[in-house]
Enzyme design. Sequence first.
Site: not given
Ligand SMILES: Cc1ncc(COP(=O)(O)O)c(C=O)c1O
Length: 391
Positions: A111, A208
Amino acid sequence: MKKDPFHIETLAIHAAEQPEQNQSLNPPIYMTSTFTFKDLEQADDTFSFKRKAYVYTRGGNPTVNLFEKRLAALEGGEDSVAFSSGMAAIASVLMSLAKSGDEIVAHRNLYGSTFGLTSRLLPSFNLPTRYIDMTDMEEVKKCVTHKTKVFFLETPTNPSMEIIDIQAVAEISRKHKIKLVVDNTFASPCFQRPLELGADIVIHSATKYLSGHGDTLGGIATSREEDHISKLKFDYMCELGGVMSPFNAWLILRGMKTLPLRMRKHESNASTIARFLYNHPKVKNVIYPGLEEHPGYVTAVKQMKGFGGIVSFELDGGLEAARAFVEKVKLLKLAVSLGDTESLVEIPALMTHRDYPEEELEKFGFSRATVRISAGLEHADDLLSDIEQAM
Ligand SMILES: Cc1ncc(COP(=O)(O)O)c(C=O)c1O
């Protein structure tokens, strides 16, 4: 590994539930920053750990605690620590496992903000990350040095939907006493349970699928070791301060009750979209692990109970066609994030993954023209009509 006698559908609703004094069906939201003491003696007993009690929400809160225990049951872990976001969870976990002078090894596709954290922020504290192709076990074996303390991966990866064999990576990590951290956001515990496959810590952006309704941020880390959870909670979450709000924990608990149902619908919509795109004359390539042509298909079948709700693809016309497509869809919304009831679409290289060096994107497994769809819960026919008109 903790084995619960109930199925995941039951655990998602009932795991770790507590009797409530007013017998309410749903848990109360303990929307409080602090907890009171009867007298100084009680305060003294609490601070000297003779008495177990809540003190201050940054260190623990009953609503947040319920979410932590419920997700631990779903992932088969000892316990969890909840954070204000997925990124707070990832940053805290990495800092709890490696220090200045050590090294993290990560899969090349992550990400965007995780890539930003590991490629820019942590190196400024003398904690660099080496990016390798973890679909290739020879590369994983070769990358280990005496400095390597953590293996970090997502599977399926965001946005290139690569599948990494968790069990194979775990064998190597165990041999070298390296901690294996898996970001399980895309699969959810309904489709993949990394701790069962040998991972040490599982992370989610609870923003998510766990929440599922696009109305809250949250993150969580679940470990197989009680000791690591205590360290994470008291030395990192509490001190760094990225704690989850009790209200967010309550919203996520509500969302989780339908997680298994939702995941099946997300998957069936994603699979229908992937097949439609696969047969479409204007589509150059489709990446969905449920397609037999996907290079990770065999591993996905081995370690997952479902292929998930995300589809990435490229149109024949490259970036220009991708731009036109994401602006022409109506039902699918142009937005970052994923796992919501609404279907969302984006161009990662221009949006979520802008941290990646543009000229080297292919090296990381995707391109400037890659389009990512998070299939929502609408009727599949309506989604296909929208996609078709936008083509
Ligand atoms: C695979 C993955 N990990 C971590 C995150 C980070 O999460 P957050 O937006 O809740 O900080 C995301 C955000 O899109 C993600 O897609």
